[in-house]
Write a protein that holds these residues in place. Structure first.
Motif, PDB file in Angstrom:
ATOM      1  N   ASN A   2       0.828  -1.203   0.000  1.00 48.66           N
ATOM      2  CA  ASN A   2       0.000   0.000   0.000  1.00 48.66           C
ATOM      3  C   ASN A   2       0.863   1.253   0.000  1.00 48.66           C
ATOM      4  O   ASN A   2       0.480   2.284   0.497  1.00 48.66           O
ATOM      5  CB  ASN A   2      -0.987  -0.012   1.167  1.00 48.66           C
ATOM      6  CG  ASN A   2      -0.270  -0.240   2.474  1.00 48.66           C
ATOM      7  OD1 ASN A   2       0.962  -0.247   2.487  1.00 48.66           O
ATOM      8  ND2 ASN A   2      -1.024  -0.407   3.531  1.00 48.66           N
ATOM      9  N   THR A   4       4.330   3.245  -2.412  1.00 49.95           N
ATOM     10  CA  THR A   4       5.220   3.171  -3.574  1.00 49.95           C
ATOM     11  C   THR A   4       6.582   3.722  -3.161  1.00 49.95           C
ATOM     12  O   THR A   4       6.685   4.508  -2.219  1.00 49.95           O
ATOM     13  CB  THR A   4       4.687   4.008  -4.747  1.00 49.95           C
ATOM     14  OG1 THR A   4       4.613   5.365  -4.337  1.00 49.95           O
ATOM     15  CG2 THR A   4       3.342   3.533  -5.215  1.00 49.95           C
ATOM     16  N   THR A   8       9.104   0.811  -7.311  1.00 51.99           N
ATOM     17  CA  THR A   8       7.750   0.373  -7.690  1.00 51.99           C
ATOM     18  C   THR A   8       7.618   0.224  -9.205  1.00 51.99           C
ATOM     19  O   THR A   8       7.936   1.145  -9.954  1.00 51.99           O
ATOM     20  CB  THR A   8       6.700   1.389  -7.182  1.00 51.99           C
ATOM     21  OG1 THR A   8       6.864   1.540  -5.776  1.00 51.99           O
ATOM     22  CG2 THR A   8       5.287   0.915  -7.487  1.00 51.99           C
ATOM     23  N   ILE A  10       5.372  -0.012 -12.513  1.00 55.56           N
ATOM     24  CA  ILE A  10       4.039   0.485 -12.885  1.00 55.56           C
ATOM     25  C   ILE A  10       3.521  -0.316 -14.072  1.00 55.56           C
ATOM     26  O   ILE A  10       4.206  -0.474 -15.083  1.00 55.56           O
ATOM     27  CB  ILE A  10       4.072   1.984 -13.234  1.00 55.56           C
ATOM     28  CG1 ILE A  10       4.635   2.771 -12.048  1.00 55.56           C
ATOM     29  CG2 ILE A  10       2.672   2.490 -13.588  1.00 55.56           C
ATOM     30  CD1 ILE A  10       4.879   4.221 -12.342  1.00 55.56           C
ATOM     31  N   ASN A  28      -3.719  -6.163  -7.916  1.00 53.81           N
ATOM     32  CA  ASN A  28      -3.315  -5.849  -6.540  1.00 53.81           C
ATOM     33  C   ASN A  28      -3.294  -7.117  -5.685  1.00 53.81           C
ATOM     34  O   ASN A  28      -2.376  -7.321  -4.887  1.00 53.81           O
ATOM     35  CB  ASN A  28      -4.266  -4.822  -5.908  1.00 53.81           C
ATOM     36  CG  ASN A  28      -4.118  -3.452  -6.559  1.00 53.81           C
ATOM     37  OD1 ASN A  28      -3.091  -3.169  -7.182  1.00 53.81           O
ATOM     38  ND2 ASN A  28      -5.135  -2.623  -6.437  1.00 53.81           N
ATOM     39  N   VAL A  39       2.278  -1.166  -8.880  1.00 48.16           N
ATOM     40  CA  VAL A  39       0.946  -0.551  -8.890  1.00 48.16           C
ATOM     41  C   VAL A  39       0.351  -0.728 -10.281  1.00 48.16           C
ATOM     42  O   VAL A  39       1.079  -0.811 -11.272  1.00 48.16           O
ATOM     43  CB  VAL A  39       0.952   0.954  -8.515  1.00 48.16           C
ATOM     44  CG1 VAL A  39       1.340   1.154  -7.064  1.00 48.16           C
ATOM     45  CG2 VAL A  39       1.840   1.762  -9.436  1.00 48.16           C
ATOM     46  N   TYR A  40      -0.964  -0.793 -10.330  1.00 50.52           N
ATOM     47  CA  TYR A  40      -1.693  -1.004 -11.588  1.00 50.52           C
ATOM     48  C   TYR A  40      -2.687   0.145 -11.748  1.00 50.52           C
ATOM     49  O   TYR A  40      -3.568   0.329 -10.910  1.00 50.52           O
ATOM     50  CB  TYR A  40      -2.420  -2.355 -11.524  1.00 50.52           C
ATOM     51  CG  TYR A  40      -3.149  -2.721 -12.790  1.00 50.52           C
ATOM     52  CD1 TYR A  40      -2.528  -3.520 -13.747  1.00 50.52           C
ATOM     53  CD2 TYR A  40      -4.447  -2.285 -13.035  1.00 50.52           C
ATOM     54  CE1 TYR A  40      -3.191  -3.877 -14.914  1.00 50.52           C
ATOM     55  CE2 TYR A  40      -5.109  -2.625 -14.199  1.00 50.52           C
ATOM     56  CZ  TYR A  40      -4.476  -3.427 -15.131  1.00 50.52           C
ATOM     57  OH  TYR A  40      -5.137  -3.772 -16.286  1.00 50.52           O
ATOM     58  N   VAL A  41      -2.520   0.907 -12.814  1.00 52.25           N
ATOM     59  CA  VAL A  41      -3.302   2.135 -12.963  1.00 52.25           C
ATOM     60  C   VAL A  41      -4.133   2.117 -14.256  1.00 52.25           C
ATOM     61  O   VAL A  41      -3.574   1.938 -15.346  1.00 52.25           O
ATOM     62  CB  VAL A  41      -2.363   3.373 -13.040  1.00 52.25           C
ATOM     63  CG1 VAL A  41      -3.152   4.667 -12.934  1.00 52.25           C
ATOM     64  CG2 VAL A  41      -1.278   3.309 -11.978  1.00 52.25           C
TER      65      VAL A  41
END
Ligand code: ATR
Length: 288
Positions: A2, A4, A8, A10, A28, A39-41
């Motif tokens: 939780n 970054t 990290t 991406i 996640n 992280v996945y955006v």
């Protein structure tokens, strides 16, 4: 994870719209499970910006992207390389960084469907398959079934010409004649010819809020189904699945397919870490 930091990785999703996507939940959960700092955006990309989005992702060292509607074919010219299966299908949904600093395209919608079927013990070899619909999901599904040795693949669609088009494309690409187009209303011809078949629901019928509809309502159709998969996953159990279950078939939600396309993408992005998701781990993510 939780937080970054400078390490990290991406990854993300390009498409339009992307606001309702469940993919971040899948990625996640997998990152938590494997302790990967990622992280996945989701990125909502406008129609004239696909090339700029791919170039921008490369410039920002984004490790991997999923691609969703309406850009699964449009993105192909901007790739360095493309997996042969994705090339034959003419659509990619996963981009992976290459050693040359570009992206290679894959189609994990199809490998994920196959992976899901394998984990559930469904073997396509020698089977009769009925695909309902001839749209963007039906085409790669038909390709997979014919490629993996199904004896016959019927494409039943309201608009016959579209079924014909998909059948021609897949038969030509694979040098086969197992894919047979048919008008939806002629489904009884399949029932007369085959006692049992696998049914794959690839239309948008039954999708929320239209939850009380199925593309075929006739109970006799469902008595011939050994195993039923629905591409729709809102609701989790569609009318199609309810009718199939009542008739004694095994049923699978589109959520399983969504999960496995995500798992296959995740494995591609983290191949250097040797990540392989077992059926038990997939079940944990599915339940979460
Ligand atoms: P997707 O990418 O989800 O497959 P699509 O490309 O828009 O979406 O395809 C939708 C499919 O659902 C088509 O096969 C469509 O049939 P037509 O080709 O005749 O349009 C099918 N479909 C949608 N609504 C339908 C309905 N009420 N009855 C039967 N088929 C329907």
């Amino acid at each position: 994870m939780n937080y970054t930091d400078g390490h990290t990785r991406i990854c993300g999703l390009i498409g339009n719209p992307v606001k309702h996507t469940l993919s971040p939940l899948i990625h996640n959960s997998l990152s938590d499970m494997f302790g990967i700092n990622m992280v996945y955006v989701p990125f909502e990309v406008n129609e004239n910006d696909v090339k700029a989005a791919v170039k921008g992702a490369l410039a920002l060292d984004i490790k991997g992207l999923n691609v969703t509607v309406p850009y699964k074919s449009e993105v192909i010219p901007y790739l360095d390389d493309i997996d042969p299966l994705a090339k034959s299908i003419g659509a990619v949904n996963t981009l992976v960084r290459t050693a040359n600093g570009g992206f290679k395209g894959y189609n994990t919608d199809v490998t994920g469907l196959y992976h899901a079927m394998q984990d559930e013990g469904i073997d396509l070899e020698g089977e009769v398959v009925v695909i309902l619909g001839a749209g963007g999901v039906a085409r790669p599904t038909a390709f997979l079934c014919a490629d993996k040795g199904a004896k016959k693949v019927y494409i039943l669609n309201r608009t016959f010409e579209k079924a014909e088009c998909v059948a021609d494309e897949v038969n030509t690409a694979l040098g086969t004649d197992v894919v047979i187009p048919m008008k939806l209303e002629d489904y009884k011809r399949v029932l007369m010819a085959h006692d049992k078949f696998i049914a794959l629901q690839c239309t948008s019928v039954g999708l929320f809020p239209d939850v009380n509809s199925a593309v075929i309502e006739d109970k006799e159709f469902y008595e011939h189904i050994s195993c039923a998969l629905d591409e729709v996953y809102r609701p989790l159990e569609t009318k199609f699945m309810k009718l199939a279950k009542e008739a004694g078939a095994r049923t699978f939600s589109g959520l399983k397919m969504l999960l496995y396309q995500g798992i296959d993408a995740y494995e591609l992005w983290h191949a250097d870490d040797g990540i392989k998701v077992t059926k038990e781990q997939a079940d944990v993510v599915y339940r979460s």
